[in-house]
Design a protein around this motif. Structure first.
Motif, PDB file in Angstrom:
ATOM      1  N   GLU A  88      21.440  52.715  28.821  1.00 46.79           N
ATOM      2  CA  GLU A  88      22.082  53.790  29.593  1.00 46.79           C
ATOM      3  C   GLU A  88      23.273  53.310  30.410  1.00 46.79           C
ATOM      4  OE1 GLU A  88      18.814  52.985  29.504  1.00 46.79           O
ATOM      5  OE2 GLU A  88      17.873  53.258  31.493  1.00 46.79           O
ATOM      6  N   ASP A  89      23.519  52.010  30.431  1.00 51.53           N
ATOM      7  CA  ASP A  89      24.728  51.496  31.077  1.00 51.53           C
ATOM      8  C   ASP A  89      25.948  51.616  30.169  1.00 51.53           C
ATOM      9  OD1 ASP A  89      22.715  48.875  32.450  1.00 51.53           O
ATOM     10  OD2 ASP A  89      23.485  50.639  33.513  1.00 51.53           O
ATOM     11  N   THR A  90      25.724  52.009  28.927  1.00 56.83           N
ATOM     12  CA  THR A  90      26.822  52.165  27.980  1.00 56.83           C
ATOM     13  C   THR A  90      27.789  53.233  28.468  1.00 56.83           C
ATOM     14  OG1 THR A  90      25.487  51.453  26.103  1.00 56.83           O
ATOM     15  CG2 THR A  90      27.415  52.821  25.626  1.00 56.83           C
ATOM     16  N   ALA A  91      29.048  52.853  28.594  1.00 60.04           N
ATOM     17  CA  ALA A  91      30.070  53.759  29.123  1.00 60.04           C
ATOM     18  C   ALA A  91      31.415  53.049  29.100  1.00 60.04           C
ATOM     19  CB  ALA A  91      29.739  54.185  30.553  1.00 60.04           C
ATOM     20  N   VAL A  92      32.452  53.801  29.382  1.00 58.01           N
ATOM     21  CA  VAL A  92      33.745  53.195  29.679  1.00 58.01           C
ATOM     22  C   VAL A  92      33.769  52.920  31.180  1.00 58.01           C
ATOM     23  CG1 VAL A  92      36.238  53.451  29.660  1.00 58.01           C
ATOM     24  CG2 VAL A  92      34.867  54.387  27.774  1.00 58.01           C
ATOM     25  N   TYR A  93      34.095  51.708  31.526  1.00 54.90           N
ATOM     26  CA  TYR A  93      34.134  51.296  32.927  1.00 54.90           C
ATOM     27  C   TYR A  93      35.583  51.227  33.396  1.00 54.90           C
ATOM     28  CZ  TYR A  93      29.171  50.293  32.969  1.00 54.90           C
ATOM     29  OH  TYR A  93      27.809  50.416  32.936  1.00 54.90           O
ATOM     30  N   TYR A  94      35.829  51.864  34.526  1.00 58.08           N
ATOM     31  CA  TYR A  94      37.170  51.938  35.087  1.00 58.08           C
ATOM     32  C   TYR A  94      37.214  51.247  36.440  1.00 58.08           C
ATOM     33  CZ  TYR A  94      37.933  55.682  31.672  1.00 58.08           C
ATOM     34  OH  TYR A  94      38.045  56.420  30.530  1.00 58.08           O
ATOM     35  N   CYS A  95      38.293  50.543  36.672  1.00 50.14           N
ATOM     36  CA  CYS A  95      38.567  49.956  37.981  1.00 50.14           C
ATOM     37  C   CYS A  95      39.543  50.862  38.711  1.00 50.14           C
ATOM     38  CB  CYS A  95      39.160  48.564  37.800  1.00 50.14           C
ATOM     39  SG  CYS A  95      39.559  47.736  39.350  1.00 50.14           S
ATOM     40  N   ALA A  96      39.255  51.137  39.975  1.00 52.25           N
ATOM     41  CA  ALA A  96      40.085  52.031  40.764  1.00 52.25           C
ATOM     42  C   ALA A  96      40.475  51.352  42.065  1.00 52.25           C
ATOM     43  CB  ALA A  96      39.335  53.325  41.048  1.00 52.25           C
ATOM     44  N   VAL A  97      41.694  51.613  42.522  1.00 54.89           N
ATOM     45  CA  VAL A  97      42.242  50.943  43.692  1.00 54.89           C
ATOM     46  C   VAL A  97      42.774  51.976  44.688  1.00 54.89           C
ATOM     47  CG1 VAL A  97      44.055  49.393  44.518  1.00 54.89           C
ATOM     48  CG2 VAL A  97      42.832  48.872  42.398  1.00 54.89           C
ATOM     49  N   ARG A  98      42.469  51.719  45.957  1.00 53.90           N
ATOM     50  CA  ARG A  98      43.032  52.543  47.039  1.00 53.90           C
ATOM     51  C   ARG A  98      43.696  51.608  48.040  1.00 53.90           C
ATOM     52  NH1 ARG A  98      42.342  57.548  49.725  1.00 53.90           N
ATOM     53  NH2 ARG A  98      43.706  57.444  51.548  1.00 53.90           N
ATOM     54  N   LEU A  99      45.004  51.732  48.200  1.00 52.00           N
ATOM     55  CA  LEU A  99      45.720  50.916  49.170  1.00 52.00           C
ATOM     56  C   LEU A  99      45.413  51.402  50.583  1.00 52.00           C
ATOM     57  CD1 LEU A  99      49.207  50.606  47.444  1.00 52.00           C
ATOM     58  CD2 LEU A  99      47.211  49.105  47.220  1.00 52.00           C
ATOM     59  N   GLY A 100      45.278  50.463  51.498  1.00 49.04           N
ATOM     60  CA  GLY A 100      45.065  50.844  52.887  1.00 49.04           C
ATOM     61  C   GLY A 100      43.822  51.689  53.083  1.00 49.04           C
ATOM     62  N   ASP A 101      42.687  51.179  52.650  1.00 47.09           N
ATOM     63  CA  ASP A 101      41.462  51.978  52.696  1.00 47.09           C
ATOM     64  C   ASP A 101      40.806  51.995  54.083  1.00 47.09           C
ATOM     65  OD1 ASP A 101      38.794  49.776  51.630  1.00 47.09           O
ATOM     66  OD2 ASP A 101      40.673  49.291  52.644  1.00 47.09           O
ATOM     67  N   TYR A 102      41.319  51.216  55.037  1.00 48.68           N
ATOM     68  CA  TYR A 102      40.769  51.169  56.395  1.00 48.68           C
ATOM     69  C   TYR A 102      39.292  50.777  56.410  1.00 48.68           C
ATOM     70  CZ  TYR A 102      45.096  53.665  57.319  1.00 48.68           C
ATOM     71  OH  TYR A 102      46.413  54.029  57.374  1.00 48.68           O
ATOM     72  N   GLY A 103      38.870  50.039  55.383  1.00 49.03           N
ATOM     73  CA  GLY A 103      37.494  49.575  55.359  1.00 49.03           C
ATOM     74  C   GLY A 103      36.471  50.643  55.049  1.00 49.03           C
ATOM     75  N   LEU A 104      36.906  51.765  54.531  1.00 55.06           N
ATOM     76  CA  LEU A 104      35.985  52.854  54.239  1.00 55.06           C
ATOM     77  C   LEU A 104      35.362  52.697  52.861  1.00 55.06           C
ATOM     78  CD1 LEU A 104      38.061  55.867  55.572  1.00 55.06           C
ATOM     79  CD2 LEU A 104      36.182  54.679  56.721  1.00 55.06           C
TER      80      LEU A 104
END
Length: 125
Positions: A88-104
């Motif tokens: 069930e871990d089968t999937a397309v895995y995406y990396c996502a980035v947020r600049l200046g996330d303020y540690g959230l």
């Protein structure tokens, strides 16, 4: 222009491990949050695991106890270590980035500005 490139997907057997990498370039700040999402056919894109710009880790339901995230700021690379893989871990895995996330801890896809192209992970015997 920020670019996000994933690598490391492939085929793994149930119970096996894979490590994905996400390299970020073109950013002007060292403070950014990164998360891994995954999307299986016909399903929504869900959070797997994330790491804030301050280095704090947060988990989606699927990652608890099995997956880990780490970052090498010198190389602008984030790693997703996946252990005890299940079909069930089968999937397309995406990396996502947020600049200046303020540690959230950002958990929704719409919270992220930049995305990689995705890498296929298939868990099958």
């Amino acid at each position: 222009q920020v670019q996000v490139v994933e690598s490391g997907g492939g085929l793994a057997q149930p119970g096996g491990s894979l490590r994905l990498s996400c390299t970020v370039s073109g950013h002007t700040t060292s403070s950014y949050g990164v998360a891994w999402f995954r999307q299986a056919p016909g399903k929504e894109r869900d959070l797997v695991i994330g790491i804030t710009g301050l280095g704090d880790t947060y988990y989606g339901d699927s990652a608890l106890g099995r997956f880990a995230i780490s970052r090498d700021n010198a190389k602008s690379t984030v790693f997703l270590q996946m252990n005890s893989l299940k079909p069930e871990d089968t999937a397309v895995y995406y990396c996502a980035v947020r600049l200046g996330d303020y540690g959230l801890a950002l958990i929704k896809p719409e919270h992220f500005e930049y995305w990689g192209q995705g890498t296929q992970v298939t868990v099958s015997s």
